[in-house]
Design an enzyme around this catalytic site. Structure first.
Site, PDB file in Angstrom:
ATOM      1  N   GLU A  99     -10.636  -6.303  -5.372  1.00  0.00           N
ATOM      2  CA  GLU A  99     -10.559  -7.421  -4.413  1.00  0.00           C
ATOM      3  C   GLU A  99     -11.857  -7.494  -3.604  1.00  0.00           C
ATOM      4  O   GLU A  99     -12.120  -6.618  -2.768  1.00  0.00           O
ATOM      5  CB  GLU A  99      -9.358  -7.200  -3.480  1.00  0.00           C
ATOM      6  CG  GLU A  99      -9.160  -8.331  -2.481  1.00  0.00           C
ATOM      7  CD  GLU A  99      -7.881  -8.148  -1.677  1.00  0.00           C
ATOM      8  OE1 GLU A  99      -6.869  -7.662  -2.220  1.00  0.00           O
ATOM      9  OE2 GLU A  99      -7.905  -8.503  -0.481  1.00  0.00           O
ATOM     10  N   ASP A 124      -4.893 -13.416  -3.556  1.00  0.00           N
ATOM     11  CA  ASP A 124      -4.267 -13.109  -2.268  1.00  0.00           C
ATOM     12  C   ASP A 124      -4.304 -14.401  -1.481  1.00  0.00           C
ATOM     13  O   ASP A 124      -5.280 -14.689  -0.766  1.00  0.00           O
ATOM     14  CB  ASP A 124      -5.025 -11.980  -1.543  1.00  0.00           C
ATOM     15  CG  ASP A 124      -4.368 -10.630  -1.792  1.00  0.00           C
ATOM     16  OD1 ASP A 124      -3.427 -10.568  -2.611  1.00  0.00           O
ATOM     17  OD2 ASP A 124      -4.791  -9.639  -1.171  1.00  0.00           O
ATOM     18  N   HIS A 178       0.871  -1.175   0.000  1.00  0.00           N
ATOM     19  CA  HIS A 178       0.000   0.000   0.000  1.00  0.00           C
ATOM     20  C   HIS A 178       0.911   1.230   0.000  1.00  0.00           C
ATOM     21  O   HIS A 178       1.975   1.199   0.633  1.00  0.00           O
ATOM     22  CB  HIS A 178      -0.848   0.101   1.275  1.00  0.00           C
ATOM     23  CG  HIS A 178      -1.811  -1.008   1.509  1.00  0.00           C
ATOM     24  ND1 HIS A 178      -1.446  -2.210   2.048  1.00  0.00           N
ATOM     25  CD2 HIS A 178      -3.153  -1.080   1.294  1.00  0.00           C
ATOM     26  CE1 HIS A 178      -2.515  -2.985   2.165  1.00  0.00           C
ATOM     27  NE2 HIS A 178      -3.563  -2.331   1.702  1.00  0.00           N
ATOM     28  N   ASP A 209      -1.081 -12.512   1.227  1.00  0.00           N
ATOM     29  CA  ASP A 209      -1.715 -11.527   2.113  1.00  0.00           C
ATOM     30  C   ASP A 209      -2.017 -12.273   3.418  1.00  0.00           C
ATOM     31  O   ASP A 209      -3.154 -12.612   3.726  1.00  0.00           O
ATOM     32  CB  ASP A 209      -2.987 -10.967   1.469  1.00  0.00           C
ATOM     33  CG  ASP A 209      -3.571  -9.801   2.272  1.00  0.00           C
ATOM     34  OD1 ASP A 209      -3.054  -9.534   3.366  1.00  0.00           O
ATOM     35  OD2 ASP A 209      -4.545  -9.187   1.804  1.00  0.00           O
ATOM     36  N   GLU A 217      -9.271 -13.267  -2.642  1.00  0.00           N
ATOM     37  CA  GLU A 217      -8.613 -13.672  -1.388  1.00  0.00           C
ATOM     38  C   GLU A 217      -9.494 -14.734  -0.725  1.00  0.00           C
ATOM     39  O   GLU A 217     -10.610 -14.415  -0.280  1.00  0.00           O
ATOM     40  CB  GLU A 217      -8.434 -12.451  -0.477  1.00  0.00           C
ATOM     41  CG  GLU A 217      -7.778 -12.832   0.836  1.00  0.00           C
ATOM     42  CD  GLU A 217      -7.294 -11.630   1.643  1.00  0.00           C
ATOM     43  OE1 GLU A 217      -6.839 -10.636   1.041  1.00  0.00           O
ATOM     44  OE2 GLU A 217      -7.375 -11.705   2.872  1.00  0.00           O
ATOM     45  N   HIS A 275     -11.510 -14.014   2.357  1.00  0.00           N
ATOM     46  CA  HIS A 275     -12.695 -13.190   2.119  1.00  0.00           C
ATOM     47  C   HIS A 275     -13.825 -14.060   1.565  1.00  0.00           C
ATOM     48  O   HIS A 275     -15.002 -13.839   1.894  1.00  0.00           O
ATOM     49  CB  HIS A 275     -12.386 -12.062   1.131  1.00  0.00           C
ATOM     50  CG  HIS A 275     -11.332 -11.098   1.602  1.00  0.00           C
ATOM     51  ND1 HIS A 275     -10.841 -10.082   0.820  1.00  0.00           N
ATOM     52  CD2 HIS A 275     -10.683 -11.007   2.788  1.00  0.00           C
ATOM     53  CE1 HIS A 275      -9.931  -9.390   1.495  1.00  0.00           C
ATOM     54  NE2 HIS A 275      -9.810  -9.949   2.695  1.00  0.00           N
TER      55      HIS A 275
HETATM   56  C1  XUL Z   1      -7.919  -6.616   3.689  1.00  0.00           C
HETATM   57  C2  XUL Z   1      -7.072  -6.982   2.531  1.00  0.00           C
HETATM   58  C3  XUL Z   1      -6.173  -5.907   2.033  1.00  0.00           C
HETATM   59  C4  XUL Z   1      -6.036  -5.859   0.553  1.00  0.00           C
HETATM   60  C5  XUL Z   1      -5.243  -4.692   0.056  1.00  0.00           C
HETATM   61  O1  XUL Z   1      -8.708  -7.635   4.147  1.00  0.00           O
HETATM   62  O2  XUL Z   1      -7.083  -8.093   2.069  1.00  0.00           O
HETATM   63  O3  XUL Z   1      -4.937  -6.090   2.630  1.00  0.00           O
HETATM   64  O4  XUL Z   1      -5.460  -7.017   0.030  1.00  0.00           O
HETATM   65  O5  XUL Z   1      -5.695  -3.491   0.542  1.00  0.00           O
HETATM   66 CO    CO Z   2      -6.055  -9.006   0.465  1.00  0.00          CO
END
Ligand code: XUL
Ligand code: CO
Length: 439
Positions: free
Chosen positions: A235, A299, A104, A342, A271, A274
């Site tokens: 994402e 991710d 970031h 991640d 991800e 998620h």
């Molecule tokens: C939050 C997440 C973030 C994104 C990038 O849950 O996954 O770290 O990957 O902002």
């Molecule tokens: Co992420």
């Protein structure tokens, strides 16, 4: 490498030692970067990336307790720490043997009192990043803007009810895209952590969604203007920090992108933690995004499905990694995306070497998943069974359905002539036991 200081003393380049025993966790037993499988090197199938925020900015603090991870690079002023951190990170990438990292804007360089100061901080730190990239060959998989941590974003960034805040987010993304170009990033991610709502009573959902679409259109136009060649990724995440987030899951994002005519400009960064928070199985969104040609990157982490929050653990389960790599191979790879960890070491995993152990274990889990998926696909038993299951669509009435030329009248005529279909077993347990053979 010309760093001022060695942070990971006593650890050298992680070797591939396939015959190492269970106690040896500082070597790869499955991941052999140069080995070719299905015509491609393992490193090119897997495209591993280390994330900056968890592994180099993480402190181990949680809502119930303070810092447990005390890192040697956190010394001096915020800008001095940021420089140390970058040097430590590149030492880590090189010793681990990964070619990509993600960050970031605000974890690379501290936020200043004004936009101009924040941008100057970023300019200085990215100058050093560029130098370290050139020295090591490590590249940026993706950059993203942190549009969720600063208090100004508490009611959202692109979807904030105050256009002044939306403008700040736009100004920040403009700089983020400039940084992406400067560092040669292959992708740029938008994670809408605060793009959603806590109460429907104070929220105009239709207005917010339109503003978000217009915000993405501005980003597309600026990307084209500066000739930035990277892939845009969204994402999905269903909740946390918001009660409800607009980018709920893969299908919500695909629907949003298609509705606003943005689907040619974006793919998805999925991800799995998620995905499970959205109530789906681990691999679900990877399969769905891939089915629509929209799986851009992963991710790669895992949660604990028995918990209701994002734990960002390192992925160690080879059944899951096999399913993911099967989907990746079937779509021809993830490039220009990759597998970005991640993931964070637990706040109780306080040794510096735990950072290595975690990444090595996860890389091996994915390398093993890749090897399993390659065998499963090459031997062809399961793919053949699935093909056979749908074979009635290769001719006759099935082919007309497949091609979209069948009518309900055709269906009726077919049934009048052929009567009741024969019941066919789905054979789920047979598929499951065959799948287990490859794990
Ligand atoms: C939050 C997440 C973030 C994104 C990038 O849950 O996954 O770290 O990957 O902002
Ligand atoms: Co992420």
């Amino acid at each position: 490498m010309a760093t001022e200081k060695e942070y990971f003393k006593g650890i050298s380049k992680i070797p591939y030692l396939p015959s190492a025993g269970p106690h040896d966790v500082m070597c790869f037993k499955q991941y052999n970067a140069e080995e070719v499988l299905l015509g491609r090197k393992m490193e090119d199938w897997l495209r591993f990336s280390v994330c900056y925020w968890h592994s180099f900015c993480g402190t181990g603090a949680d809502p119930f307790g303070s810092q447990t991870l005390h890192r040697p690079w956190n010394q001096g002023t915020p800008m001095e720490s940021a420089r140390n951190r970058l040097n430590a990170a590149f030492e880590f990438f090189t010793k681990l043997g990964v070619k990509y990292y993600t960050f970031h804007d605000r974890d690379m360089a501290p936020e200043g009192a004004t936009l101009e100061e924040s941008n100057r901080n970023l300019d200085q730190l990215t100058d050093l990043a560029l130098q370290l990239q050139a020295q090591t060959g490590v590249q940026v998989l993706w950059v993203t803007c942190n549009l969720f941590a600063h208090p100004r974003y508490m009611n959202g960034a692109a979807t904030n009810p105050d256009s002044h805040v939306v403008a700040y987010a736009g100004a920040q993304v403009k700089k983020g895209l400039d940084i992406a170009k400067k560092l040669g990033a292959e992708n740029f991610v938008f994670w809408g952590g605060r793009e959603g709502f806590y109460s429907i009573l104070n929220t105009d959902v239709a207005a917010e969604l339109k503003h978000m679409a217009n915000f993405f259109k501005m980003a597309v136009r600026y990307k084209e203007k500066i000739g930035l060649k990277c892939q845009f990724l969204i994402e999905p995440k269903p909740k946390e920090p918001c009660k409800h987030q607009y980018d709920y899951d893969a299908m919500s994002v695909i629907g949003f992108l298609k509705h606003y005519g943005l689907d040619d400009h974006f793919k998805l960064n999925i991800e799995p933690n998620h995905t499970t928070l959205a109530g789906h199985s681990y691999e679900h969104d990877i399969i769905m995004a891939s089915a629509f040609g929209m799986l851009g990157s992963v991710d790669s982490n895992t949660g604990s499905p028995d918990l209701g929050w994002d734990t960002d653990q390192f992925p160690m389960d080879t059944k899951s990694t096999t399913l993911v790599m099967k989907a990746v191979i079937e779509q021809g790879g993830l490039q220009p995306g990759g597998l970005n960890f991640d993931a964070k070491v637990r706040r109780e995993s306080t040794d510096l070497e735990d950072l290595f152990i975690a990444h090595i274990g996860a890389m091996d889990a994915f390398a093993r998943g890749l090897r399993n998926a390659v065998r499963l696909i090459e031997e062809g038993l399961l793919p053949g069974m699935v093909k056979e299951r749908y074979s009635s669509f290769n001719q006759g009435i099935g082919l007309k359905v497949e091609e979209g030329s069948a009518t309900l009248e055709d269906m009726e005529a077919f049934i009048k002539q052929n009567g009741e279909p024969k019941v066919a077993s789905g054979k789920q347990e047979k598929y499951e036991s065959i799948f287990n053979h490859y794990i």
